[in-house]
Each structure stands twice: as C-alpha cells, then as structure tokens.
Design a protein around this motif. Structure first.
Motif, PDB file in Angstrom:
ATOM      1  N   TRP A  53       0.045  -0.898   0.111  1.00  0.00           N
ATOM      2  CA  TRP A  53       0.531   0.273   0.163  1.00  0.00           C
ATOM      3  C   TRP A  53       0.521   1.240   0.154  1.00  0.00           C
ATOM      4  O   TRP A  53       0.569   2.292  -0.683  1.00  0.00           O
ATOM      5  N   ASN A  54       2.569   1.550   0.322  1.00  0.00           N
ATOM      6  CA  ASN A  54       2.486   2.834   0.682  1.00  0.00           C
ATOM      7  C   ASN A  54       3.819   2.239  -0.383  1.00  0.00           C
ATOM      8  O   ASN A  54       5.073   3.204  -0.002  1.00  0.00           O
ATOM      9  N   GLY A  55       4.229   1.501  -1.274  1.00  0.00           N
ATOM     10  CA  GLY A  55       4.752   1.356  -2.124  1.00  0.00           C
ATOM     11  C   GLY A  55       6.933   0.499  -0.933  1.00  0.00           C
ATOM     12  O   GLY A  55       7.759   0.867  -1.792  1.00  0.00           O
ATOM     13  N   GLY A  56       6.411   0.133  -0.268  1.00  0.00           N
ATOM     14  CA  GLY A  56       7.605   0.055   0.266  1.00  0.00           C
ATOM     15  C   GLY A  56       8.481  -1.892   0.207  1.00  0.00           C
ATOM     16  O   GLY A  56       8.970  -2.015   0.332  1.00  0.00           O
ATOM     17  N   TRP A  57       7.082  -2.174  -0.228  1.00  0.00           N
ATOM     18  CA  TRP A  57       7.868  -3.969  -0.865  1.00  0.00           C
ATOM     19  C   TRP A  57       7.510  -3.634  -1.921  1.00  0.00           C
ATOM     20  O   TRP A  57       5.589  -3.825  -2.178  1.00  0.00           O
ATOM     21  N   THR A  58       7.520  -4.740  -2.611  1.00  0.00           N
ATOM     22  CA  THR A  58       6.777  -5.383  -4.522  1.00  0.00           C
ATOM     23  C   THR A  58       7.971  -6.712  -4.689  1.00  0.00           C
ATOM     24  O   THR A  58       9.103  -7.104  -3.658  1.00  0.00           O
ATOM     25  N   TYR A  59       6.928  -7.498  -5.082  1.00  0.00           N
ATOM     26  CA  TYR A  59       7.716  -8.873  -5.537  1.00  0.00           C
ATOM     27  C   TYR A  59       7.462  -8.917  -7.114  1.00  0.00           C
ATOM     28  O   TYR A  59       6.192  -8.227  -7.754  1.00  0.00           O
ATOM     29  N   TYR A  60       7.912  -9.631  -8.175  1.00  0.00           N
ATOM     30  CA  TYR A  60       8.094  -9.417  -9.025  1.00  0.00           C
ATOM     31  C   TYR A  60       7.809 -11.325  -9.718  1.00  0.00           C
ATOM     32  O   TYR A  60       8.703 -12.288  -8.264  1.00  0.00           O
ATOM     33  N   VAL A  61       7.537 -11.380 -10.752  1.00  0.00           N
ATOM     34  CA  VAL A  61       6.949 -12.922 -11.499  1.00  0.00           C
ATOM     35  C   VAL A  61       8.393 -13.225 -11.741  1.00  0.00           C
ATOM     36  O   VAL A  61       9.675 -12.289 -12.496  1.00  0.00           O
ATOM     37  N   ASP A  62       9.734 -14.124 -11.812  1.00  0.00           N
ATOM     38  CA  ASP A  62      10.720 -14.370 -12.293  1.00  0.00           C
ATOM     39  C   ASP A  62      11.199 -13.905 -13.648  1.00  0.00           C
ATOM     40  O   ASP A  62      12.444 -13.464 -13.774  1.00  0.00           O
ATOM     41  N   SER A  63      10.409 -14.444 -13.812  1.00  0.00           N
ATOM     42  CA  SER A  63      10.115 -13.476 -15.959  1.00  0.00           C
ATOM     43  C   SER A  63      10.086 -12.467 -15.907  1.00  0.00           C
ATOM     44  O   SER A  63      10.998 -11.896 -17.104  1.00  0.00           O
ATOM     45  N   GLY A  66      14.263  -7.478 -12.900  1.00  0.00           N
ATOM     46  CA  GLY A  66      15.470  -7.083 -13.183  1.00  0.00           C
ATOM     47  C   GLY A  66      14.723  -6.398 -15.229  1.00  0.00           C
ATOM     48  O   GLY A  66      15.636  -5.378 -15.479  1.00  0.00           O
ATOM     49  N   ARG A  67      14.001  -6.481 -15.064  1.00  0.00           N
ATOM     50  CA  ARG A  67      13.095  -5.864 -16.256  1.00  0.00           C
ATOM     51  C   ARG A  67      12.007  -4.556 -16.187  1.00  0.00           C
ATOM     52  O   ARG A  67      11.671  -3.488 -16.928  1.00  0.00           O
ATOM     53  N   PHE A  68      11.366  -4.926 -15.655  1.00  0.00           N
ATOM     54  CA  PHE A  68       9.826  -4.623 -14.952  1.00  0.00           C
ATOM     55  C   PHE A  68       9.890  -3.757 -13.711  1.00  0.00           C
ATOM     56  O   PHE A  68      10.820  -4.629 -12.555  1.00  0.00           O
ATOM     57  N   THR A  69       9.727  -2.899 -13.623  1.00  0.00           N
ATOM     58  CA  THR A  69       8.970  -2.269 -11.883  1.00  0.00           C
ATOM     59  C   THR A  69       7.864  -1.574 -11.569  1.00  0.00           C
ATOM     60  O   THR A  69       7.414  -1.011 -12.940  1.00  0.00           O
ATOM     61  N   ILE A  70       7.170  -1.835 -10.933  1.00  0.00           N
ATOM     62  CA  ILE A  70       6.413  -1.937 -10.693  1.00  0.00           C
ATOM     63  C   ILE A  70       6.705   0.138  -9.534  1.00  0.00           C
ATOM     64  O   ILE A  70       7.500  -0.212  -8.238  1.00  0.00           O
ATOM     65  N   SER A  71       5.337   0.542  -9.681  1.00  0.00           N
ATOM     66  CA  SER A  71       5.443   1.878  -8.418  1.00  0.00           C
ATOM     67  C   SER A  71       3.917   2.673  -8.574  1.00  0.00           C
ATOM     68  O   SER A  71       3.404   2.106  -9.265  1.00  0.00           O
ATOM     69  N   ARG A  72       3.513   3.598  -7.340  1.00  0.00           N
ATOM     70  CA  ARG A  72       2.302   3.732  -7.390  1.00  0.00           C
ATOM     71  C   ARG A  72       2.442   5.901  -6.444  1.00  0.00           C
ATOM     72  O   ARG A  72       3.430   5.684  -6.131  1.00  0.00           O
ATOM     73  N   ASP A  73       1.734   6.405  -7.232  1.00  0.00           N
ATOM     74  CA  ASP A  73       1.778   7.293  -6.917  1.00  0.00           C
ATOM     75  C   ASP A  73       0.469   7.635  -5.843  1.00  0.00           C
ATOM     76  O   ASP A  73      -1.003   7.900  -6.648  1.00  0.00           O
ATOM     77  N   ASN A  74       0.199   7.139  -4.905  1.00  0.00           N
ATOM     78  CA  ASN A  74      -1.196   7.602  -3.826  1.00  0.00           C
ATOM     79  C   ASN A  74      -1.456   8.856  -4.368  1.00  0.00           C
ATOM     80  O   ASN A  74      -3.086   9.240  -4.453  1.00  0.00           O
ATOM     81  N   ALA A  75      -1.059   9.897  -4.419  1.00  0.00           N
ATOM     82  CA  ALA A  75      -1.479  10.959  -3.519  1.00  0.00           C
ATOM     83  C   ALA A  75      -2.377  11.635  -5.904  1.00  0.00           C
ATOM     84  O   ALA A  75      -3.308  12.182  -6.015  1.00  0.00           O
TER      85      ALA A  75
END
Length: 124
Positions: A53-63, A66-75
């Motif tokens: 919820w606060n962007g402090g933790w992210t997780y990706y499928v192995d595939s 290193g290529r994809f990045t998730i982020s969020r702007d709650n504002a």
C-alpha cells in the motif's frame, strides 16, 4: 463504473519499453496493495508483480525480474508498470487489480477489483 482503468499498452519491438498506468476511478485504493497480472492468448492469467500500500514492498515473477518495475503514486491514485527489454513472450493483455489487504500477494483470488486490461504486443 469500472474502478480501475489501465492505459499505456501498444505495439513495440523486442527490446523496447512501455509504461502501463492504472488509474482508480470513483474510489481510492490508497490503503490497498496493487498488482499487475497478464493473460496471453490461450493461456491462463498469470501474476506479474505487486506493490504494498505504501510502496515499501514489491514482488515480481521471475520472468520479469530486472526488466519490469512497479510503482505507485497515491496522491494520483495511480499504479505504474515500467516494462523494459520487452520480449515477444511478454505479449498479453495486462490487468491491474486492487488487493483486499495492505501487503499484496501473487494469488489472484485475493484481489477484489480489476481493470478491463490493456493489450501489449511485442514483435520480434
């Protein structure tokens, strides 16, 4: 009214980049973890990434690590998926979803709200 609206999909050559956005509509998801899933033709929907919820933790499928990045702007009530070094096997409809909790998971059944998806096509 669809609570989540994805955008940013399109056609790109292998090695290229796209940035997907997922905007909340009609309600806020500030306190929800958010995830991205994808479904390729003839295949089941698969988990791609989630962010707490606060962007402090992210997780990706192995595939996609290193290529994809998730982020969020709650504002802005918006979640992003930056996709670099795209491969033809990344071709799919990409969906964002709001998790029932704060932390997130790779289990699609734990997500309560879904967008309608955006098509990503990577040509070789």
């Amino acid at each position: 009214q669809v609570p989540l609206v994805e955008s940013g999909g399109g056609l790109v050559q292998a090695g290229g980049s796209l940035r997907l956005a997922c905007a909340a509509s009609g309600r806020t998801f500030t306190w929800n973890a958010m995830g991205w899933f994808r479904q390729a033709p003839g295949k089941e929907r698969e988990f791609v990434s989630y962010i707490s919820w606060n962007g402090g933790w992210t997780y990706y499928v192995d595939s996609v690590k290193g290529r994809f990045t998730i982020s969020r702007d709650n504002a802005k009530n918006t979640v992003y998926l930056q996709m670099n070094s795209l491969k033809p096997e990344d071709t799919a409809v990409y969906y964002c979803a709001a998790h029932r909790g704060h932390s997130g998971s790779s289990d699609s059944s734990a997500y309560e709200y879904w967008g309608q998806g955006t098509q990503v096509t990577v040509s070789s």
